[in-house]
Design a protein around this motif. Structure first.
Motif, PDB file in Angstrom:
ATOM      1  N   LEU A 105      -3.667 -53.650 -13.123  1.00  0.00           N
ATOM      2  CA  LEU A 105      -3.684 -53.182 -11.738  1.00  0.00           C
ATOM      3  C   LEU A 105      -3.085 -54.230 -10.803  1.00  0.00           C
ATOM      4  N   ALA A 106      -3.451 -55.485 -11.057  1.00  0.00           N
ATOM      5  CA  ALA A 106      -2.907 -56.562 -10.232  1.00  0.00           C
ATOM      6  C   ALA A 106      -1.392 -56.634 -10.380  1.00  0.00           C
ATOM      7  N   ARG A 107      -0.905 -56.472 -11.603  1.00  0.00           N
ATOM      8  CA  ARG A 107       0.540 -56.497 -11.835  1.00  0.00           C
ATOM      9  C   ARG A 107       1.241 -55.347 -11.111  1.00  0.00           C
TER      10      ARG A 107
ATOM     11  N   ILE B 140       0.309 -53.780  -8.373  1.00  0.00           N
ATOM     12  CA  ILE B 140       0.344 -54.014  -6.924  1.00  0.00           C
ATOM     13  C   ILE B 140       1.324 -55.132  -6.582  1.00  0.00           C
ATOM     14  N   ARG B 141       1.351 -56.168  -7.412  1.00  0.00           N
ATOM     15  CA  ARG B 141       2.336 -57.228  -7.187  1.00  0.00           C
ATOM     16  C   ARG B 141       3.755 -56.672  -7.294  1.00  0.00           C
ATOM     17  N   GLY B 142       3.954 -55.725  -8.226  1.00  0.00           N
ATOM     18  CA  GLY B 142       5.258 -55.087  -8.329  1.00  0.00           C
ATOM     19  C   GLY B 142       5.610 -54.328  -7.057  1.00  0.00           C
ATOM     20  N   ASP B 143       4.617 -53.641  -6.489  1.00  0.00           N
ATOM     21  CA  ASP B 143       4.842 -52.919  -5.230  1.00  0.00           C
ATOM     22  C   ASP B 143       5.244 -53.888  -4.114  1.00  0.00           C
ATOM     23  N   ALA B 144       4.551 -55.044  -4.070  1.00  0.00           N
ATOM     24  CA  ALA B 144       4.834 -56.031  -3.029  1.00  0.00           C
ATOM     25  C   ALA B 144       6.242 -56.605  -3.190  1.00  0.00           C
ATOM     26  N   LEU B 145       6.618 -56.899  -4.421  1.00  0.00           N
ATOM     27  CA  LEU B 145       7.949 -57.452  -4.673  1.00  0.00           C
ATOM     28  C   LEU B 145       9.037 -56.425  -4.377  1.00  0.00           C
ATOM     29  N   PHE B 146       8.781 -55.164  -4.734  1.00  0.00           N
ATOM     30  CA  PHE B 146       9.740 -54.105  -4.432  1.00  0.00           C
ATOM     31  C   PHE B 146       9.915 -53.967  -2.919  1.00  0.00           C
ATOM     32  N   ALA B 147       8.795 -54.054  -2.184  1.00  0.00           N
ATOM     33  CA  ALA B 147       8.856 -53.960  -0.722  1.00  0.00           C
ATOM     34  C   ALA B 147       9.664 -55.114  -0.124  1.00  0.00           C
ATOM     35  N   LYS B 148       9.673 -56.236  -0.821  1.00  0.00           N
ATOM     36  CA  LYS B 148      10.454 -57.391  -0.360  1.00  0.00           C
ATOM     37  C   LYS B 148      11.918 -57.298  -0.762  1.00  0.00           C
ATOM     38  N   GLY B 149      12.255 -56.301  -1.601  1.00  0.00           N
ATOM     39  CA  GLY B 149      13.614 -56.155  -2.065  1.00  0.00           C
ATOM     40  C   GLY B 149      13.898 -56.879  -3.361  1.00  0.00           C
ATOM     41  N   ASP B 150      12.852 -57.400  -4.002  1.00  0.00           N
ATOM     42  CA  ASP B 150      13.012 -58.121  -5.255  1.00  0.00           C
ATOM     43  C   ASP B 150      12.798 -57.158  -6.424  1.00  0.00           C
ATOM     44  N   LYS B 151      13.848 -56.424  -6.777  1.00  0.00           N
ATOM     45  CA  LYS B 151      13.731 -55.422  -7.840  1.00  0.00           C
ATOM     46  C   LYS B 151      13.511 -56.070  -9.206  1.00  0.00           C
TER      47      LYS B 151
ATOM     48  N   ALA C 157       6.549 -53.770 -15.928  1.00  0.00           N
ATOM     49  CA  ALA C 157       6.605 -53.819 -17.385  1.00  0.00           C
ATOM     50  C   ALA C 157       5.364 -54.511 -17.948  1.00  0.00           C
ATOM     51  N   ALA C 158       4.925 -55.573 -17.263  1.00  0.00           N
ATOM     52  CA  ALA C 158       3.725 -56.285 -17.706  1.00  0.00           C
ATOM     53  C   ALA C 158       2.491 -55.396 -17.585  1.00  0.00           C
ATOM     54  N   ALA C 159       2.449 -54.579 -16.550  1.00  0.00           N
ATOM     55  CA  ALA C 159       1.312 -53.666 -16.362  1.00  0.00           C
ATOM     56  C   ALA C 159       1.260 -52.647 -17.497  1.00  0.00           C
ATOM     57  N   LEU C 160       2.408 -52.160 -17.899  1.00  0.00           N
ATOM     58  CA  LEU C 160       2.464 -51.145 -18.952  1.00  0.00           C
ATOM     59  C   LEU C 160       2.263 -51.726 -20.344  1.00  0.00           C
TER      60      LEU C 160
ATOM     61  N   VAL D  86       3.293 -45.646 -12.888  1.00  0.00           N
ATOM     62  CA  VAL D  86       3.892 -46.980 -13.058  1.00  0.00           C
ATOM     63  C   VAL D  86       5.226 -46.879 -13.796  1.00  0.00           C
ATOM     64  N   GLU D  87       5.328 -45.957 -14.752  1.00  0.00           N
ATOM     65  CA  GLU D  87       6.590 -45.747 -15.456  1.00  0.00           C
ATOM     66  C   GLU D  87       7.678 -45.304 -14.478  1.00  0.00           C
ATOM     67  N   LEU D  88       7.319 -44.409 -13.556  1.00  0.00           N
ATOM     68  CA  LEU D  88       8.282 -43.955 -12.553  1.00  0.00           C
ATOM     69  C   LEU D  88       8.721 -45.111 -11.657  1.00  0.00           C
ATOM     70  N   LYS D  89       7.746 -45.948 -11.289  1.00  0.00           N
ATOM     71  CA  LYS D  89       8.069 -47.110 -10.452  1.00  0.00           C
ATOM     72  C   LYS D  89       9.030 -48.031 -11.194  1.00  0.00           C
ATOM     73  N   LEU D  90       8.755 -48.232 -12.483  1.00  0.00           N
ATOM     74  CA  LEU D  90       9.617 -49.104 -13.286  1.00  0.00           C
ATOM     75  C   LEU D  90      11.023 -48.546 -13.374  1.00  0.00           C
ATOM     76  N   GLN D  91      11.141 -47.251 -13.584  1.00  0.00           N
ATOM     77  CA  GLN D  91      12.467 -46.628 -13.670  1.00  0.00           C
ATOM     78  C   GLN D  91      13.194 -46.678 -12.330  1.00  0.00           C
ATOM     79  N   ASP D  92      12.446 -46.572 -11.236  1.00  0.00           N
ATOM     80  CA  ASP D  92      13.052 -46.611  -9.905  1.00  0.00           C
ATOM     81  C   ASP D  92      13.700 -47.959  -9.600  1.00  0.00           C
ATOM     82  N   VAL D  93      13.200 -49.027 -10.239  1.00  0.00           N
ATOM     83  CA  VAL D  93      13.792 -50.352 -10.001  1.00  0.00           C
ATOM     84  C   VAL D  93      14.720 -50.760 -11.147  1.00  0.00           C
ATOM     85  N   GLY D  94      15.140 -49.745 -11.938  1.00  0.00           N
ATOM     86  CA  GLY D  94      16.136 -49.996 -12.980  1.00  0.00           C
ATOM     87  C   GLY D  94      15.569 -50.472 -14.295  1.00  0.00           C
ATOM     88  N   GLY D  95      14.276 -50.319 -14.487  1.00  0.00           N
ATOM     89  CA  GLY D  95      13.653 -50.750 -15.728  1.00  0.00           C
ATOM     90  C   GLY D  95      13.618 -49.646 -16.766  1.00  0.00           C
ATOM     91  N   VAL D  96      13.302 -50.029 -17.984  1.00  0.00           N
ATOM     92  CA  VAL D  96      13.189 -49.086 -19.098  1.00  0.00           C
ATOM     93  C   VAL D  96      11.741 -49.041 -19.553  1.00  0.00           C
TER      94      VAL D  96
END
Length: 221
Positions: free
Chosen positions: A162-164, A166-177, A185-188, A200-210
């Protein structure tokens, strides 16, 4: 052996002498034991009474929450924390009222309650929950760096996934894809994590992750 050589009168006199020398200690021990037993029972009844009173006040908080009445919930919480500020009921009440305040857009008030629980709850799990919710609130307010820093201690614990996220959300909001991809990925990576995996999978795909293969297989089962 010596006792066997004493006459009955000598043994009786020795017993009397021993009693004269030790009666005060014996009587004091009995009195102290009775006092401790009485005090323990009294303390137990007191604690039970306190717990029952706190539960009744918490019930008022729950009633206000059910009606979605923010002002009434805040008043009920104030009554609860005014008398039982350090109780688990107070911590749970703060978490619940903070959620209602957040939904009502009262971010500053919600943040204050969450920080109170995160910093002072005796229950470590409640404190961790408060930190997670506080971090989400900070992200909502654009305080992304604060959220990332706040969650650092939780990334390796039971709430790590869960912490990962939310941290991903914060980094995405900062523009750090790239950073966001790593966090999602760490959360999953934890198959048993209490997260919404599809989200979380959708979030990962939205930032170009697999999506990790293990996660995809688990979702298909």
């Amino acid at each position: 052996m010596v006792d066997e050589l004493l006459s009955d009168n000598e043994r009786e006199e020795a017993l009397r002498e021993w009693w004269r020398d030790n009666w005060a200690w014996i009587l004091g021990g009995i009195v102290l034991g009775v006092a401790l037993l009485f005090g323990w029972n009294h303390w137990g009844k007191h604690r039970q009474g306190q717990a029952e009173s706190a539960a009744l006040l918490y019930r008022d908080v729950e009633t206000a929450l059910m009606s979605r009445d923010v002002a009434r919930a805040e008043e009920a919480l104030a009554a609860l924390t005014g008398k039982f500020d350090s109780s688990s009921y107070a911590a749970q009440g703060r978490l619940a009222v903070a959620k209602l305040q957040f939904e009502a857009g009262k971010y500053a008030e919600a943040e204050a309650l969450l920080r109170k629980v995160a910093d002072g709850a005796k229950d470590d799990e409640l404190a961790d929950v408060a930190q997670l919710r506080l971090a989400r609130l900070l992200v909502q307010q654009g305080k992304n760096d604060d959220a990332i820093k706040l969650l650092e201690p939780l990334t390796a614990g039971g709430f790590g996934a869960l912490a990962r996220e939310i941290r991903g959300d914060a980094l995405f909001a900062k523009g750090d894809k790239e950073g966001a991809r790593a966090e999602y990925a760490a959360a999953l990576a934890n198959a048993d994590a209490p997260i919404d995996r599809q989200l979380v999978e959708l979030k990962l795909q939205d930032v170009g992750g697999v999506v990790p293969a293990a996660s995809a297989v688990q979702r298909s089962l």
